[in-house]
Design an enzyme around this catalytic site. Sequence first.
Site: not given
Ligand SMILES: NC(=O)c1ccc[n+]([C@@H]2O[C@H](COP(=O)([O-])OP(=O)(O)OC[C@H]3O[C@@H](n4cnc5c(N)ncnc54)[C@H](OP(=O)(O)O)[C@@H]3O)[C@@H](O)[C@H]2O)c1
Length: 289
Positions: A124, A128
């Site tokens: 992952y 990224k």
């Molecule tokens: N969550 C954390 O703690 C965390 C920590 C550090 C960084 N981040 C970063 O923050 C950002 C937002 O994360 P988040 O927490 O909002 O995560 P999230 O709720 O998992 O959202 C990610 C979104 O990406 C979508 N997605 C996945 N595969 C896809 C594809 N092939 N095409 C289009 N969309 C796709 C997912 O849709 P589906 O669910 O329908 O597949 C989901 O809506 C990401 O860049 C993540 O790496 C998150």
Amino acid sequence: MKIVIIGSGGRLGAALVRAYREKFDVVGFSHAQLDLAKPDAIRSTLDNLKFDVLINAAAFTNVDLCETEKDQAFAINADAPRVLAEICRDKNAKLIHISTDYVFDGHKRQPYVEDDAANPISAYGESKRAGEKFVLQTSDRHLVVRVSWVFGQDRPSFIDAMIKRAREEEQIEAIGDKWSTPTYTEDLAEWLPRVFDVDAGILHLANAGQCTWQEYAQHALDSCRAAGVLLKAKTVGALKLADMQTWVAGRPVYSVLSSAKYQALTGIKPRSWRDAVADYIERSYSSKT
Ligand SMILES: NC(=O)c1ccc[n+]([C@@H]2O[C@H](COP(=O)([O-])OP(=O)(O)OC[C@H]3O[C@@H](n4cnc5c(N)ncnc54)[C@H](OP(=O)(O)O)[C@@H]3O)[C@@H](O)[C@H]2O)c1
């Protein structure tokens, strides 16, 4: 100003769409509307759109699954951001690409700054990091925003899982030897527009302070009690990172992000994670006892 938000069905993407709907002309794309694994679909969907800023909040975020589905992880977290970066450059638009504290190996014991060397220890994190590089190489105007431990009302996260367990069980535990900082989606939505016109390369953005998952969960429980939410568990016991046998991917032990660069650029000091968590619980749970 017209803003495109990719990942509008996710935790952060949905919060951004909600927050910006009133202030900007916003178009959101959920996974169902645009599959980032298909570069041709990305181009055909965005080709005829005019916009000033594109925020990519979509990602393959299942850290363990990325280990066994590396190709898919790199397609979504690295190749797709490259395509988005090229499209934005050609349209003279700014790409704000959301990235992660998991690009670091976690060996530091002081908050990570933007100049610290990335050294991911998971597929992952590698995917990224590869996405970050593509974005930064494509245009000086594009911005990589690294966040950590994202929580908010649009999709349950660790904090919601802990509260659910505390409602059902007398005894709950969380990891007490892994440090980072929770980041509230509502706060991120407020911070980001301040850098729509800033060319800063990489920016770290999180609420202020640091904690372990155990401290985070304990504060969530205390905040619930203060907000009148009924819980069975009162305290959160400690687990050790080394005991998490079911985890496939490596995770950094310490990945606290310093938001000092953002603060110097904007004059905005992110509030503490404790205040942000208490606010979230007041808003999301106090009427749901
Ligand atoms: N969550 C954390 O703690 C965390 C920590 C550090 C960084 N981040 C970063 O923050 C950002 C937002 O994360 P988040 O927490 O909002 O995560 P999230 O709720 O998992 O959202 C990610 C979104 O990406 C979508 N997605 C996945 N595969 C896809 C594809 N092939 N095409 C289009 N969309 C796709 C997912 O849709 P589906 O669910 O329908 O597949 C989901 O809506 C990401 O860049 C993540 O790496 C998150």
